[in-house]
Motif scaffolding. Structure first.
Motif: not given
Length: 338
Positions: A39, A51, A190
């Motif tokens: 992330f 993120y 994701v």
């Protein structure tokens, strides 16, 4: 479902999606690092991180023991869980009553009370025990490390345990198998949030496959096969070049000079799913790529991916992704909003 994770509630201000990783005593450092690695990489066209990843403990900031010969300094207490859009619980070997009795400690229960309703929850390996003990998985599907699945099922009989998959996405709660399956899970999140192109870029930078096919069956210890025996690698490579054509099981078996029965058994041993299931997955992936990267009609995408008709593609894509091909294209078409 895809959501715009880079804006505030009204879409008027950039705000990265916050991932809070809960570090518990006895944690595995490798698994703790997976969310930060996956992330921590995605950025938008302006170079802004999509993120924000932070680590917290169930106690005030301080040291947390690991299963290695070092501890880590965790900068946030449990209050950080209240700021999370996604909470991830990596594995730990020191969960005490959670492992033994299926109940949370007072400390852990107090920490999880900070989690807001609607927060996405995920676990890596035995982190699933925490989600289960908190009641988040009652009546839902979940997975964990294959070696721990039987014990987990006995302790939590209301959960539908599937030990054959690398991860399970049940919408707002996701669980993964052991260790490296946490990478598969985080890449999947994701991909779900930002599309295949972003997830594939993260995978390339991490030097891992963007999507591993098959399940945990590949990793369960079995007698070592005779190295002189053929595998199904050639057949898979042959099929991937012909996804747009009708492919019969006997044709795949013929590529390895095996009977259909032997080929099917060997294929499942190596890949973890049947040849038919594998072909469908490949065709769904092909359709996703075309939906994201081209303006081809639905009929043409269906033909190129080997589904034959747009209706057949719609059924398979919706079953695999939870959305129609049209909705998927609208969300993830390359060149659209990021």
């Amino acid at each position: 479902m895809h959501t715009d994770l880079s804006t505030g509630a009204r879409g008027d201000a950039f705000r990265p999606h916050r991932v809070v990783v809960l570090a518990l005593d006895g944690l595995l450092p490798f698994e703790l690092g997976i969310p930060h690695r996956i992330f921590g990489q995605p950025k938008d066209a302006r170079g802004r991180r999509l993120y924000d990843v932070v680590t917290c403990s169930v106690r005030p900031p301080g040291r947390v023991a690991t299963d290695a010969d070092f501890s880590i300094e965790v900068p946030h207490g449990p209050e950080a869980l209240a700021t999370a859009d996604t909470v991830i619980v990596p594995a730990s070997y020191e969960l005490g009553p959670v492992f033994e009795e299926g109940r949370l400690t007072e400390e852990l229960a107090a920490a999880l009370a900070f989690v807001r309703p609607g927060t996405r929850l995920a676990s890596i390996c035995t982190g699933v025990y925490v989600l289960a003990a908190a009641g988040y998985l009652d009546g839902r599907p979940a997975t964990t490390h294959w070696a721990d699945a039987d014990r987990f099922q006995r302790l939590f009989p209301r959960i539908r345990v599937d030990a054959d998959v690398l991860f399970i996405d049940d919408g707002d709660v996701l669980t993964s198998a052991g260790v490296a399956a946490g990478i598969d899970l985080c890449l999947h999140m994701v991909r779900r949030d930002r599309g295949t192109a972003v997830a594939n870029d993260v995978a390339r930078r991490t030097v891992v496959p963007p999507h591993r096919h098959g399940g945990q069956a590949q990793y369960i210890d079995r007698p070592v096969p005779d190295p002189q025996l053929a595998t199904t690698t050639t057949a898979r490579a042959w099929a991937l070049k012909r996804l747009h054509e009708p492919i019969q099981l006997r044709d795949m078996a013929g590529q390895e000079a095996m009977s259909v029965r032997t080929f099917t058994r060997r294929f499942r041993e190596e890949v973890g799913v049947s040849p038919g299931q594998w072909l469908t997955r490949q065709r769904v992936e092909r359709a996703r790529h075309l939906l994201e990267s081209t303006d081809l009609s639905m009929d043409r995408v269906a033909a190129d991916a080997g589904f034959g008709t747009a209706q057949s593609m719609r059924q398979h894509v919706q079953a695999a992704l939870g959305v129609t091909p049209t909705a998927y294209r609208r969300t993830f078409r390359v060149g659209g909003a990021v």
